[in-house]
Design a protein around this motif. Structure first.
Motif, mmCIF file in Angstrom:
data_model
loop_
_atom_site.group_PDB
_atom_site.id
_atom_site.type_symbol
_atom_site.label_atom_id
_atom_site.label_comp_id
_atom_site.label_asym_id
_atom_site.label_seq_id
_atom_site.Cartn_x
_atom_site.Cartn_y
_atom_site.Cartn_z
ATOM 1 N N SER A 314 0.844 -1.145 0.102
ATOM 2 C CA SER A 314 0.099 0.234 0.031
ATOM 3 C C SER A 314 0.941 1.399 -0.208
ATOM 4 C CB SER A 314 -0.769 -0.013 1.192
ATOM 5 O OG SER A 314 -1.639 1.225 1.301
ATOM 6 N N TRP A 315 0.805 1.880 -0.911
ATOM 7 C CA TRP A 315 1.516 3.250 -1.232
ATOM 8 C C TRP A 315 0.401 4.535 -1.100
ATOM 9 C CZ3 TRP A 315 3.371 0.004 -5.422
ATOM 10 C CH2 TRP A 315 4.491 -0.825 -5.209
ATOM 11 N N ARG A 316 -0.429 4.297 -0.132
ATOM 12 C CA ARG A 316 -1.494 5.359 -0.041
ATOM 13 C C ARG A 316 -1.804 5.488 1.516
ATOM 14 N NH1 ARG A 316 -5.881 2.755 1.139
ATOM 15 N NH2 ARG A 316 -6.333 0.714 0.494
ATOM 16 N N ILE A 317 -2.637 6.186 1.758
ATOM 17 C CA ILE A 317 -3.151 6.455 3.237
ATOM 18 C C ILE A 317 -3.902 5.450 3.501
ATOM 19 C CG2 ILE A 317 -5.186 7.635 2.593
ATOM 20 C CD1 ILE A 317 -5.129 9.045 5.465
ATOM 21 N N GLY A 318 -3.805 4.607 4.568
ATOM 22 C CA GLY A 318 -4.268 3.361 4.984
ATOM 23 C C GLY A 318 -4.942 3.020 6.424
ATOM 24 N N GLY A 319 -5.261 1.784 6.759
ATOM 25 C CA GLY A 319 -6.010 1.812 8.186
ATOM 26 C C GLY A 319 -4.797 2.173 9.163
ATOM 27 N N ALA A 320 -3.492 1.837 9.077
ATOM 28 C CA ALA A 320 -2.336 1.995 10.076
ATOM 29 C C ALA A 320 -1.886 3.565 10.233
ATOM 30 C CB ALA A 320 -1.288 1.068 9.797
ATOM 31 N N SER A 321 -2.469 4.232 9.268
ATOM 32 C CA SER A 321 -1.848 5.812 8.971
ATOM 33 C C SER A 321 -2.284 6.719 10.373
ATOM 34 C CB SER A 321 -2.483 6.301 7.913
ATOM 35 O OG SER A 321 -2.048 5.649 6.730
ATOM 36 N N GLY A 322 -3.187 6.351 11.191
ATOM 37 C CA GLY A 322 -3.683 6.804 12.459
ATOM 38 C C GLY A 322 -2.281 6.878 13.354
ATOM 39 N N ALA A 323 -1.900 5.465 13.488
ATOM 40 C CA ALA A 323 -0.785 5.120 13.990
ATOM 41 C C ALA A 323 0.445 5.517 13.699
ATOM 42 C CB ALA A 323 -0.703 3.597 14.371
ATOM 43 N N GLU A 324 0.769 5.430 12.528
ATOM 44 C CA GLU A 324 1.992 6.209 11.878
ATOM 45 C C GLU A 324 2.223 7.613 12.297
ATOM 46 O OE1 GLU A 324 1.324 2.975 8.022
ATOM 47 O OE2 GLU A 324 0.900 5.348 7.799
ATOM 48 N N VAL A 325 1.119 8.484 12.139
ATOM 49 C CA VAL A 325 1.147 9.629 12.374
ATOM 50 C C VAL A 325 1.137 10.011 13.889
ATOM 51 C CG1 VAL A 325 -0.453 11.821 12.417
ATOM 52 C CG2 VAL A 325 -0.209 10.363 10.097
ATOM 53 N N ALA A 326 0.627 9.288 14.617
ATOM 54 C CA ALA A 326 0.940 9.476 16.123
ATOM 55 C C ALA A 326 2.530 9.370 16.477
ATOM 56 C CB ALA A 326 0.012 8.607 16.826
ATOM 57 N N ALA A 327 2.831 8.276 16.109
ATOM 58 C CA ALA A 327 4.393 7.900 16.050
ATOM 59 C C ALA A 327 5.428 8.961 15.591
ATOM 60 C CB ALA A 327 4.740 6.549 15.368
ATOM 61 N N LEU A 328 4.904 9.442 14.412
ATOM 62 C CA LEU A 328 5.885 10.691 14.126
ATOM 63 C C LEU A 328 5.614 11.856 14.908
ATOM 64 C CD1 LEU A 328 5.187 10.328 10.036
ATOM 65 C CD2 LEU A 328 7.052 10.074 11.200
ATOM 66 N N ALA A 329 4.531 12.231 15.373
ATOM 67 C CA ALA A 329 4.470 13.525 16.077
ATOM 68 C C ALA A 329 5.358 13.084 17.419
ATOM 69 C CB ALA A 329 2.999 13.490 16.426
ATOM 70 N N ALA A 330 5.115 11.977 18.129
ATOM 71 C CA ALA A 330 6.173 11.535 19.141
ATOM 72 C C ALA A 330 7.161 11.883 19.074
ATOM 73 C CB ALA A 330 5.549 10.265 19.481
ATOM 74 N N PHE A 331 7.864 11.369 17.832
ATOM 75 C CA PHE A 331 9.227 11.438 17.602
ATOM 76 C C PHE A 331 9.762 13.144 17.119
ATOM 77 C CE2 PHE A 331 9.071 7.060 15.478
ATOM 78 C CZ PHE A 331 9.671 6.479 16.874
ATOM 79 N N ARG A 332 8.662 13.807 16.788
ATOM 80 C CA ARG A 332 9.009 15.293 16.492
ATOM 81 C C ARG A 332 9.122 15.865 18.016
ATOM 82 N NH1 ARG A 332 3.817 18.271 15.355
ATOM 83 N NH2 ARG A 332 3.799 17.644 17.524
ATOM 84 N N ASP A 333 8.198 15.592 18.686
ATOM 85 C CA ASP A 333 8.130 16.104 20.039
ATOM 86 C C ASP A 333 9.300 15.934 21.118
ATOM 87 O OD1 ASP A 333 5.806 17.354 19.031
ATOM 88 O OD2 ASP A 333 4.456 16.069 20.288
ATOM 89 N N ASP A 334 9.775 14.671 20.817
ATOM 90 C CA ASP A 334 10.982 14.519 21.881
ATOM 91 C C ASP A 334 11.976 13.759 20.819
ATOM 92 O OD1 ASP A 334 12.712 13.288 23.606
ATOM 93 O OD2 ASP A 334 11.093 11.903 24.462
ATOM 94 N N PRO A 335 13.085 14.651 20.509
ATOM 95 C CA PRO A 335 13.914 13.945 19.759
ATOM 96 C C PRO A 335 15.066 12.891 20.162
ATOM 97 C CG PRO A 335 14.235 16.377 19.824
ATOM 98 C CD PRO A 335 13.244 16.059 20.936
ATOM 99 N N ALA A 336 14.831 12.614 21.654
ATOM 100 C CA ALA A 336 15.535 11.282 22.206
ATOM 101 C C ALA A 336 14.759 10.285 22.098
ATOM 102 C CB ALA A 336 16.029 11.697 23.483
ATOM 103 N N LEU A 337 13.615 10.181 21.560
ATOM 104 C CA LEU A 337 12.563 9.169 21.619
ATOM 105 C C LEU A 337 13.127 7.937 20.553
ATOM 106 C CD1 LEU A 337 10.322 7.678 22.864
ATOM 107 C CD2 LEU A 337 8.750 9.033 21.227
ATOM 108 N N ALA A 338 13.282 6.785 20.826
ATOM 109 C CA ALA A 338 13.885 5.910 19.709
ATOM 110 C C ALA A 338 12.702 5.134 19.273
ATOM 111 C CB ALA A 338 14.874 5.179 20.365
ATOM 112 N N SER A 339 11.647 4.584 19.885
ATOM 113 C CA SER A 339 10.644 3.810 19.738
ATOM 114 C C SER A 339 9.202 3.911 20.380
ATOM 115 C CB SER A 339 11.271 2.408 19.742
ATOM 116 O OG SER A 339 11.502 1.962 21.041
ATOM 117 N N VAL A 340 8.155 3.600 19.786
ATOM 118 C CA VAL A 340 7.032 3.797 20.372
ATOM 119 C C VAL A 340 6.108 2.620 20.141
ATOM 120 C CG1 VAL A 340 6.920 6.480 20.777
ATOM 121 C CG2 VAL A 340 5.975 5.322 18.701
ATOM 122 N N ARG A 341 5.047 2.348 20.888
ATOM 123 C CA ARG A 341 3.916 1.566 20.546
ATOM 124 C C ARG A 341 2.965 2.250 19.937
ATOM 125 N NH1 ARG A 341 4.093 -3.927 21.564
ATOM 126 N NH2 ARG A 341 6.001 -4.297 23.026
ATOM 127 N N ALA A 342 2.210 2.067 18.849
ATOM 128 C CA ALA A 342 0.888 2.958 18.117
ATOM 129 C C ALA A 342 -0.125 1.872 17.524
ATOM 130 C CB ALA A 342 1.586 3.829 17.190
#
Length: 384
Positions: A314-342
């Motif tokens: 899938s090369w389009r917005i999909g069912g997991a995209s809400g989780a993907e965007v949540a993780a990206l926002a967390a990485f943006r907010d905390d530069p030291a954050l290496a991994s999350v569960r979404a």
């Protein structure tokens, strides 16, 4: 030019000036329903925050946008020319992907044709099937009912076969056949013109299957890679459909993901998805994508033989995209954050309980799906 993204450069680097994020439904293969439209808009709003852009709602072709425009299309662009007409020339211009032929955006690229003379669409690459042969399930892609009968008959010698319409999503448009009679009945019920246009997949059927999601998303300077599992649920019609994804997301590329403590099945799925992705890019070098997701099925056939293989991309917005965007926002907010569960969750019916810390994407009665609730959650990931 009115209605065209005024992109700053075609160098492949993320633009630095403030721009606008817009939802683009113009390339949708079908009209989005209410819950899909609401999800697209909420994902776009959150992407705007991540990029430091304004949220512009639906793309307006009559408007001249100041600064770069970042698109969130409903589907993969299946024409390089259509994407370029909007100013989309590389992955930093959209959340999704662009391919040169329509069939590349479907599951039909996963398998070979059943015979050298079988029907195929313009642009078909026989080399791709050879390159991905070892990382997909046994199967064939076909573009005629006659070829489907031949493909199904060949696969039935080793057990039950799953027949899948290329246009099916969320687990719909699929049937399992156990013998020649069931295969004939299944194929006789299909629209021959639709099969010729979109294609059909005949594939080894697995029992007790688990579907893993492996993917990567890039937004601006942020890059995240993930692996996780999909959940099934029952929709309002009593059908078993996609019910959400639980992901472990790492900041960085797949090498960063592999540094986490992952189980062997996940490691196998990541290796297969990486090989599949590389093979597609080698076979179709003109394509590009900022959001890549690969479904990997792992399970056994009726004889107990274990399989693991990429089902589709899938090369389009999909069912997991809400989780993907949540993780990206967390990485943006905390530069030291290496991994999350979404996670993303889709619940049918009117009695869904939404966690207090969840991001709600939709909770209403959809005109097609009926009552449905969609939300995402984020949690810490403790890596031993």
């Amino acid at each position: 030019m009115a209605g065209t993204a005024q992109q700053t450069a075609d160098s492949g680097k993320a633009p630095q000036e403030r721009g606008t994020v817009v939802v683009y439904p113009g390339n949708a293969q079908r009209a989005p329903c209410s819950h899909e439209s609401a999800t697209y808009c909420e994902v776009a709003r959150r992407l705007a925050t991540i990029k430091g852009y304004d949220y512009g709602g639906l793309f307006d072709a009559s408007r001249t946008y100041d600064g770069p425009v970042y698109f969130v299309p409903s589907d993969t662009f299946v024409s390089l020319e259509a994407a370029r007409a909007l100013g989309i020339r590389h992955e930093h211009h959209l959340f999704g992907g662009v391919v040169p032929y329509p069939f590349i955006a479907t599951k039909t690229i996963t398998h070979a044709l059943p015979a050298p003379g079988a029907k195929a669409p313009p642009g078909w690459s026989p080399e791709l099937a050879q390159r991905v042969h070892d990382v997909v399930l046994p199967g064939y892609s076909v573009f005629s009912i006659d070829d489907a009968r031949d493909a199904g008959a060949a696969l039935l010698r080793q057990g039950a076969v799953r027949v899948k319409m290329a246009s099916g999503i969320g687990g719909l448009g699929q049937w399992v056949v156990a013998d020649a009679g069931e295969l004939d009945a299944c194929l006789d019920a299909l629209d021959a013109q639709e099969v010729a246009r979109d294609g059909l997949v005949c594939e080894r059927n697995l029992a007790q299957v688990e579907t893993l999601s492996v993917g990567q998303v890039r937004v601006g300077e942020l890059l995240a890679s993930y692996c996780g599992t999909q959940r099934l649920t029952t929709n309002n019609a009593g059908e078993e459909v996609y019910g959400g994804s639980d992901l472990i997301v790492a900041r960085g590329d797949f090498d960063a993901l592999l540094q986490l403590d992952l189980a062997p099945p996940a490691l196998q799925a990541i290796a297969q998805a990486r090989a599949y992705h590389a093979a597609v890019l080698q076979s179709y070098p003109a394509m590009f994508a900022s959001r890549c997701n690969y479904d990997v099925a792992q399970g056994c056939d009726e004889a107990g033989r274990r399989y693991s293989g990429v089902l589709e991309q899938s090369w389009r917005i999909g069912g997991a995209s809400g989780a993907e965007v949540a993780a990206l926002a967390a990485f943006r907010d905390d530069p030291a954050l290496a991994s999350v569960r979404a996670s993303t969750v889709e619940v049918y019916g009117g009695d869904a309980n939404v966690p207090a810390d969840a991001v709600l994407y939709f909770q209403d009665v959809d005109e097609r799906a009926g009552p449905i609730t969609k939300y995402s959650t984020l949690a810490p990931h403790a890596n031993p």
